[in-house]
Design a protein around this motif. Structure first.
Motif, PDB file in Angstrom:
ATOM      1  N   GLU A 142     -17.630  -1.900   9.816  1.00  0.00           N
ATOM      2  CA  GLU A 142     -16.634  -1.465  10.809  1.00  0.00           C
ATOM      3  C   GLU A 142     -16.358   0.025  10.676  1.00  0.00           C
ATOM      4  O   GLU A 142     -16.191   0.726  11.668  1.00  0.00           O
ATOM      5  CB  GLU A 142     -15.327  -2.249  10.639  1.00  0.00           C
ATOM      6  CG  GLU A 142     -15.322  -3.544  11.409  1.00  0.00           C
ATOM      7  CD  GLU A 142     -13.961  -4.224  11.398  1.00  0.00           C
ATOM      8  OE1 GLU A 142     -12.935  -3.542  11.173  1.00  0.00           O
ATOM      9  OE2 GLU A 142     -13.935  -5.443  11.599  1.00  0.00           O
ATOM     10  N   ALA A 184      -8.135   0.257   0.393  1.00  0.00           N
ATOM     11  CA  ALA A 184      -7.357   1.314  -0.225  1.00  0.00           C
ATOM     12  C   ALA A 184      -7.239   1.057  -1.721  1.00  0.00           C
ATOM     13  O   ALA A 184      -7.203  -0.079  -2.158  1.00  0.00           O
ATOM     14  CB  ALA A 184      -5.985   1.383   0.407  1.00  0.00           C
ATOM     15  N   GLY A 185      -7.198   2.120  -2.505  1.00  0.00           N
ATOM     16  CA  GLY A 185      -7.019   1.971  -3.947  1.00  0.00           C
ATOM     17  C   GLY A 185      -8.318   1.960  -4.732  1.00  0.00           C
ATOM     18  O   GLY A 185      -8.303   2.067  -5.944  1.00  0.00           O
ATOM     19  N   SER A 206      -5.048  -1.689  -7.351  1.00  0.00           N
ATOM     20  CA  SER A 206      -6.242  -1.529  -8.180  1.00  0.00           C
ATOM     21  C   SER A 206      -5.997  -1.946  -9.632  1.00  0.00           C
ATOM     22  O   SER A 206      -6.484  -1.332 -10.560  1.00  0.00           O
ATOM     23  CB  SER A 206      -6.831  -0.124  -8.086  1.00  0.00           C
ATOM     24  OG  SER A 206      -5.988   0.817  -8.653  1.00  0.00           O
ATOM     25  N   SER A 208      -5.844  -3.716   7.061  1.00  0.00           N
ATOM     26  CA  SER A 208      -7.271  -3.404   7.123  1.00  0.00           C
ATOM     27  C   SER A 208      -7.615  -2.521   8.316  1.00  0.00           C
ATOM     28  O   SER A 208      -8.783  -2.236   8.550  1.00  0.00           O
ATOM     29  CB  SER A 208      -8.082  -4.695   7.193  1.00  0.00           C
ATOM     30  OG  SER A 208      -7.768  -5.383   8.386  1.00  0.00           O
ATOM     31  N   ASN A 209      -6.617  -2.111   9.091  1.00  0.00           N
ATOM     32  CA  ASN A 209      -6.840  -1.292  10.284  1.00  0.00           C
ATOM     33  C   ASN A 209      -7.818  -1.944  11.239  1.00  0.00           C
ATOM     34  O   ASN A 209      -8.606  -1.269  11.888  1.00  0.00           O
ATOM     35  CB  ASN A 209      -7.382   0.087   9.920  1.00  0.00           C
ATOM     36  CG  ASN A 209      -6.317   0.946   9.295  1.00  0.00           C
ATOM     37  OD1 ASN A 209      -5.192   0.956   9.762  1.00  0.00           O
ATOM     38  ND2 ASN A 209      -6.658   1.634   8.219  1.00  0.00           N
ATOM     39  N   SER A 210      -7.821  -3.252  11.265  1.00  0.00           N
ATOM     40  CA  SER A 210      -8.841  -3.921  12.065  1.00  0.00           C
ATOM     41  C   SER A 210      -8.223  -5.013  12.919  1.00  0.00           C
ATOM     42  O   SER A 210      -7.438  -5.822  12.441  1.00  0.00           O
ATOM     43  CB  SER A 210      -9.894  -4.532  11.143  1.00  0.00           C
ATOM     44  OG  SER A 210     -10.724  -5.386  11.876  1.00  0.00           O
ATOM     45  N   MET A 253      -4.360  -4.882  -4.869  1.00  0.00           N
ATOM     46  CA  MET A 253      -4.167  -3.756  -3.958  1.00  0.00           C
ATOM     47  C   MET A 253      -3.735  -2.491  -4.694  1.00  0.00           C
ATOM     48  O   MET A 253      -3.875  -1.391  -4.194  1.00  0.00           O
ATOM     49  CB  MET A 253      -3.099  -4.095  -2.931  1.00  0.00           C
ATOM     50  CG  MET A 253      -3.563  -5.085  -1.938  1.00  0.00           C
ATOM     51  SD  MET A 253      -2.191  -5.331  -0.851  1.00  0.00           S
ATOM     52  CE  MET A 253      -2.879  -6.554   0.167  1.00  0.00           C
ATOM     53  N   GLY A 258     -17.944  -9.783   6.019  1.00  0.00           N
ATOM     54  CA  GLY A 258     -17.132  -9.399   4.867  1.00  0.00           C
ATOM     55  C   GLY A 258     -16.265 -10.544   4.378  1.00  0.00           C
ATOM     56  O   GLY A 258     -15.434 -10.374   3.496  1.00  0.00           O
ATOM     57  N   THR A 269      -8.486  -8.321 -19.316  1.00  0.00           N
ATOM     58  CA  THR A 269      -8.435  -6.904 -19.654  1.00  0.00           C
ATOM     59  C   THR A 269      -7.272  -6.177 -18.968  1.00  0.00           C
ATOM     60  O   THR A 269      -7.034  -5.015 -19.225  1.00  0.00           O
ATOM     61  CB  THR A 269      -9.741  -6.194 -19.260  1.00  0.00           C
ATOM     62  OG1 THR A 269     -10.067  -6.582 -17.926  1.00  0.00           O
ATOM     63  CG2 THR A 269     -10.875  -6.565 -20.185  1.00  0.00           C
ATOM     64  N   PHE A 305       0.796  -1.225   0.000  1.00  0.00           N
ATOM     65  CA  PHE A 305       0.000   0.000   0.000  1.00  0.00           C
ATOM     66  C   PHE A 305       0.823   1.267   0.000  1.00  0.00           C
ATOM     67  O   PHE A 305       0.513   2.235  -0.664  1.00  0.00           O
ATOM     68  CB  PHE A 305      -0.861   0.052   1.247  1.00  0.00           C
ATOM     69  CG  PHE A 305      -2.057  -0.793   1.156  1.00  0.00           C
ATOM     70  CD1 PHE A 305      -2.759  -0.877  -0.023  1.00  0.00           C
ATOM     71  CD2 PHE A 305      -2.504  -1.509   2.252  1.00  0.00           C
ATOM     72  CE1 PHE A 305      -3.885  -1.663  -0.113  1.00  0.00           C
ATOM     73  CE2 PHE A 305      -3.632  -2.295   2.169  1.00  0.00           C
ATOM     74  CZ  PHE A 305      -4.315  -2.372   0.988  1.00  0.00           C
ATOM     75  N   ILE A 358      -8.724   6.794   6.122  1.00  0.00           N
ATOM     76  CA  ILE A 358      -8.497   5.509   6.790  1.00  0.00           C
ATOM     77  C   ILE A 358      -9.480   4.511   6.212  1.00  0.00           C
ATOM     78  O   ILE A 358     -10.677   4.784   6.178  1.00  0.00           O
ATOM     79  CB  ILE A 358      -8.734   5.639   8.305  1.00  0.00           C
ATOM     80  CG1 ILE A 358      -7.803   6.693   8.879  1.00  0.00           C
ATOM     81  CG2 ILE A 358      -8.557   4.308   9.006  1.00  0.00           C
ATOM     82  CD1 ILE A 358      -8.090   7.047  10.305  1.00  0.00           C
ATOM     83  N   SER A 359      -8.983   3.369   5.713  1.00  0.00           N
ATOM     84  CA  SER A 359      -9.966   2.411   5.208  1.00  0.00           C
ATOM     85  C   SER A 359     -10.176   1.298   6.211  1.00  0.00           C
ATOM     86  O   SER A 359      -9.236   0.696   6.714  1.00  0.00           O
ATOM     87  CB  SER A 359      -9.565   1.883   3.838  1.00  0.00           C
ATOM     88  OG  SER A 359      -8.338   1.262   3.910  1.00  0.00           O
ATOM     89  N   LEU A 360     -11.448   1.077   6.522  1.00  0.00           N
ATOM     90  CA  LEU A 360     -11.850   0.018   7.444  1.00  0.00           C
ATOM     91  C   LEU A 360     -12.882  -0.819   6.693  1.00  0.00           C
ATOM     92  O   LEU A 360     -14.068  -0.563   6.777  1.00  0.00           O
ATOM     93  CB  LEU A 360     -12.500   0.614   8.692  1.00  0.00           C
ATOM     94  CG  LEU A 360     -11.612   1.313   9.712  1.00  0.00           C
ATOM     95  CD1 LEU A 360     -12.448   1.954  10.794  1.00  0.00           C
ATOM     96  CD2 LEU A 360     -10.647   0.332  10.338  1.00  0.00           C
ATOM     97  N   SER A 361     -12.394  -1.815   5.930  1.00  0.00           N
ATOM     98  CA  SER A 361     -13.330  -2.531   5.071  1.00  0.00           C
ATOM     99  C   SER A 361     -13.939  -3.735   5.755  1.00  0.00           C
ATOM    100  O   SER A 361     -14.715  -4.463   5.155  1.00  0.00           O
ATOM    101  CB  SER A 361     -12.616  -2.956   3.787  1.00  0.00           C
ATOM    102  OG  SER A 361     -11.485  -3.723   4.128  1.00  0.00           O
ATOM    103  N   GLY A 362     -13.584  -3.965   7.028  1.00  0.00           N
ATOM    104  CA  GLY A 362     -14.072  -5.157   7.727  1.00  0.00           C
ATOM    105  C   GLY A 362     -15.585  -5.198   7.827  1.00  0.00           C
ATOM    106  O   GLY A 362     -16.257  -4.168   7.763  1.00  0.00           O
ATOM    107  N   ALA A 363     -16.122  -6.424   7.957  1.00  0.00           N
ATOM    108  CA  ALA A 363     -17.560  -6.661   8.101  1.00  0.00           C
ATOM    109  C   ALA A 363     -18.349  -5.959   6.998  1.00  0.00           C
ATOM    110  O   ALA A 363     -19.375  -5.334   7.246  1.00  0.00           O
ATOM    111  CB  ALA A 363     -18.044  -6.227   9.476  1.00  0.00           C
ATOM    112  N   GLY A 364     -17.875  -6.069   5.779  1.00  0.00           N
ATOM    113  CA  GLY A 364     -18.565  -5.474   4.640  1.00  0.00           C
ATOM    114  C   GLY A 364     -18.700  -3.968   4.746  1.00  0.00           C
ATOM    115  O   GLY A 364     -19.641  -3.387   4.238  1.00  0.00           O
TER     116      GLY A 364
END
Lengths: 510, 319
Positions: free
Chosen positions: B76, B41-42, A350, A417-419, A348, A200, A356, A51, B67-73
């Motif tokens: 989050e 991100a991206g 993109s 994922s900051n999680s 990541m 998710g 394609t 990233f 800040i990307s928090l993509s958890g739990a669809g």
């Protein structure tokens, strides 16, 4: 076209990209040379940091690590008889014997040259084949993609050497894990057991890093504790054979020429096997080794320190490194765990791997091609200069390395994922990995199943929707039928080849 | 649990009151602003946020971090902003997918009117397309054929209930025809299937098909926005063709409604100025984002319209 090449050239040869590629190669050789650490693991750990880097720099770093580790694995294979990576397992057979016979330098150099030749050839084939294949892939619809996914899973499972049932089970488990989260057709939650954290799905990074890195670390820690308990002191084997004469162990032209045929055989075999989705470096190495032995003028020397054996095995495993990207770039289907990791890195940035991709990201993909080629040269130079140093690297105590890798893995996964949930998933995947290792279940098929799973399910359901729920729709496309028959023929061929080899070895034993 | 939440809420309210009273003059210079995105991100939403982030120093007197928090669809991210202190330093940047669609279909930890739009960064136009050599070179041709033979023509449209899928559902209700809706992984796959002749018609966004429309392989049939799209001025809107289907997507910055109104006003003004600046526009051009900022009031209208449309469609689907 030309302007793209210019842009790609500028991207690939930017100073920082070259530096990252060099750092990657040094890192790759290092982790490859340390038994237990593999290139895949290093790439998995580095993935979240993609990233923060520019795409070209990130690709340089990852390509460097990949190529470096491919060769690094053979250093410990030849020097200590311990394969540093799975792909180097076939190198051990003759490499270690050659070292014991007083030819470590010749064996290492043979390995290096055949590695680089195999790798470069395979990269060139990737460059010239990926684009035309991607054009063919544009004709592919859900039915054909489903056929491709099916062969890739079949090959993964069937080619898991000697443990087909476990391979199939692992791949199926991977597909199941991939189904957790949301239904791709309706968006409804499934298999989440009401836990919103799972809605998710399971992240690719936690799963990959957990399965590959955390489980390995846990196993190594367990081994260390066990050793301490039994108070066993591990003694390093004697470094040099008693009558080692360095002056007689110099790489020369006749030696190189004598192994060149084996190198070419290994390159061909490795490229072919690498291009098949699902077959990996270690299979390629063993197949090339077997083929080289059967076609060699001195087959009796194989297993007793034959440099031809080293060359075939090394060319074989390195030649998969370019070819393994062919299915990824042309069809968006990762053919190996490494290709899957690169696929994740591209996503990541993109850039979506698939038909394609080449058209939409011409510059960066051609930059990647340039990097693939020049990284070989760097690898050759770096390895040649540093071979003596690296032979000793394999002796680094894992207790210094493991905590660092563990820390990086957790940090990287969190950063991706900051999680904190991702970290829990990482640890859970690590424990799962340990359990699977315990029962001897191969991890590669599981990871491939996990990565291929969503595409497999989606293409099947898309095909059925388009065919109005008629299952015979799946075999109505000539392309798909061709793919199914081709797979069947391949499996038959592999079966015959491996069967014949077994017979041969039995005769030799008598 | 409830007690803890209550205590937290009290504490938060108390601190925010004192903070708002004490340091209003300096807002928003005390700390960096966090824009939380429910996507990785991206992606397109992330890029929209980063455009603001890169021009923030000059217009907002502080840094803006995406800040990307993509958890739990994506939930989050929304929960993170909901639970943050309502001081205007933590905001949500999203399209309607995770915020509205998920809330209407599943149990979520917020109400839709908890969120107040600050600025709509861009509007994304759903667009229908087909191969230039196919039988469907206009929406009318498509509808006629689909009415003659229902459920035979296939339309690839990205994820179920995604930005291009909803206008398709609306259009089918409006013009009374039916097709096979084929969910794909996204615009790239829908495009590949249409190009390969696997699927008759595709639905995506302009940036996905621009290249193939320019070289003549594809024709764009119509867009589902109120006005024509600047990058494809020849493509009619569904409204012009007589179908009341206006279902654009938006990337909007939201604040929780507990954020004091004065602060929301300051944020709106500063962010509008930042996005209208030349450098933000240039960045938008480079990343394929059509930066057309709308203020709080207009964004609120867009937000409410989307909620209304989505509720109607989802009710229909359940029946």
């Amino acid at each position: 076209m030309l302007e793209f090449l210019g842009e790609a050239f500028a991207l690939a040869f930017a100073p920082e990209v070259i530096i990252f590629a060099c750092v990657g190669i040094l890192l790759g050789i290092t982790v490859g040379a340390i038994p237990g650490l593999s290139g895949d693991m290093a790439i998995a750990v580095l993935l979240p940091f993609v990233f923060v880097l520019e795409p070209a720099s990130a690709l340089g770093l990852l390509v460097g690590v990949y190529k470096g580790s491919m060769f690094g694995g053979s250093i410990s294979a030849i020097t200590f008889g311990v394969p540093g990576t799975a792909g180097a397992a076939a190198t051990v057979i003759d490499g270690y014997q050659a070292k014991l016979a007083g030819k470590p330098n010749k064996a290492l150099h043979t390995a290096l040259y055949s590695s680089c030749i195999g790798d470069t050839t395979s990269d060139l084939i990737l460059i010239f084949l990926a684009l035309p294949l991607a054009l063919v892939a544009l004709k592919f619809g859900p039915v054909e993609f489903f056929a491709l996914y099916v062969i890739s899973l079949t090959l993964v499972a069937a080619l898991t050497m000697g443990q087909v049932a476990r391979g199939v089970a692992a791949a199926a488990l991977g597909v199941m894990l991939a189904m957790i989260g949301r239904d791709p057709m309706t968006g409804a939650q499934r298999y989440t057991f009401g836990m919103p954290e799972l809605s998710g799905g399971i992240g690719l990074i936690p799963l990959l890093v957990g399965i590959f890195a955390i489980s390995e670390i846990l196993v190594q820690i367990a081994r260390m504790l066990q050793r301490r308990r039994f108070q066993q002191r591990v003694t390093t084997p004697a470094q040099d054979a008693p009558a080692y004469d360095p002056s007689k162990d110099k790489m020369d032209w006749p030696t190189f020429r004598s192994t060149f045929g084996a190198t070419m055989l290994g390159t061909g075999m490795g490229t072919f096997i690498g291009a098949l989705p699902g077959a990996g470096a270690s299979l390629a190495a063993f197949m090339s080794y077997g083929l080289a032995q059967r076609l060699s003028r001195k087959p009796k020397e194989f297993g007793k320190g034959s440099l031809e054996g080293v060359a075939a095995a090394e060319a074989g495993n390195s030649a998969t490194s370019g070819a393994t990207f062919i299915p990824l770039f042309a069809f968006g289907i990762p053919g190996s765990a490494t290709a899957a990791l690169f696929g994740a890195a591209l996503i990541m940035m993109s850039i979506t791997p698939g038909p394609t991709m080449m058209r939409d990201n011409m510059a960066i993909i051609y930059a990647l091609f340039f990097i693939l080629i020049y990284a070989n040269l760097f690898n050759l130079v770096a390895s040649k200069v540093l071979l003596p140093v690296y032979s000793r690297l394999a002796m680094i105590q894992p207790r210094y390395v493991l905590p660092i890798v563990l820390g990086l893995a957790i940090l990287g996964t969190f950063a991706s994922s900051n999680s904190i949930n991702a970290v829990w998933m990482l640890l859970a995947a690590g424990v799962l990995g340990v359990a699977l290792r315990w029962f001897g279940v191969p991890l590669g098929p599981l990871v491939l199943g996990f990565i291929v799973g969503p595409g497999l399910e989606e293409s099947l359901r898309q095909a059925l929707m388009l065919g109005r729920n008629d299952w015979t729709h799946l075999v109505k496309s000539p392309l798909a039928l061709g793919i199914y028959f081709g797979t069947f023929a391949l499996l038959l061929l592999f079966w015959l080849l491996t069967r014949k080899r077994n017979v041969l070895t039995k005769e030799e034993v008598k | 649990m409830t007690l803890r939440k209550l205590a937290l809420a009290c504490a938060v309210t108390a601190t925010s009151l004192t903070a708002a009273g004490g340091a209003l003059a300096e807002f928003p210079s005390e700390s960096p602003i966090r824009l939380v995105s429910p996507y990785g991100a991206g992606g397109a939403v992330d890029i929209a946020g980063r455009i603001l982030s890169s021009v923030s120093g000059e217009f907002l007197d502080t840094r803006v971090d995406v800040i990307s928090l993509s958890g739990a669809g994506g939930q989050e991210a929304i929960e993170y902003v909901r639970d943050a202190e309502p001081d205007g330093y933590t905001m949500l940047i999203t399209d309607y997918g995770p915020l509205v669609t998920t809330a209407l279909r599943e149990d979520v930890g917020y109400e839709l009117d908890d969120w107040i739009p600050i600025v709509q960064i861009t509007e994304v136009a759903p667009i229908f397309f087909a191969r230039a050599d196919s039988a469907f070179t206009s929406i009318e041709a498509l509808i006629e054929a689909a009415q003659a033979a229902p459920d035979t023509i296939s339309v690839g449209h990205g994820r179920h209930l995604s930005v291009p899928h909803l206008p398709l559902i609306l259009l089918e209700q409006e013009a009374e025809f039916s097709t096979v809706h084929l969910p794909t992984t996204g615009g790239a796959q829908a495009l590949a299937f249409v190009l390969g002749g696997q699927v008759d018609v595709g639905a995506s966004v302009p940036s996905t098909i621009q290249g193939s429309v320019d070289d003549g392989t594809l024709v764009a049939l119509a867009v589902a926005t109120a006005e024509r799209v600047s990058s494809m001025p020849d493509v009619p809107t569904l409204l012009e063709l007589g179908f009341d289907v206006v279902m654009p997507a938006w990337y909007t910055i939201f604040a929780h409604r507990d954020v004091p109104e004065e602060r929301r006003a300051i944020l709106e003004e500063r962010i509008m100025a930042a996005l209208e600046s030349e450098s933000a526009q240039a960045l938008g051009q480079r990343t394929g984002t059509d930066v057309q900022p709308l203020g709080a009031e207009a964004s609120m209208t867009a937000y409410q319209t989307t909620i209304g449309n989505l509720t109607a469609i989802l009710d229909q689907l359940v029946d």
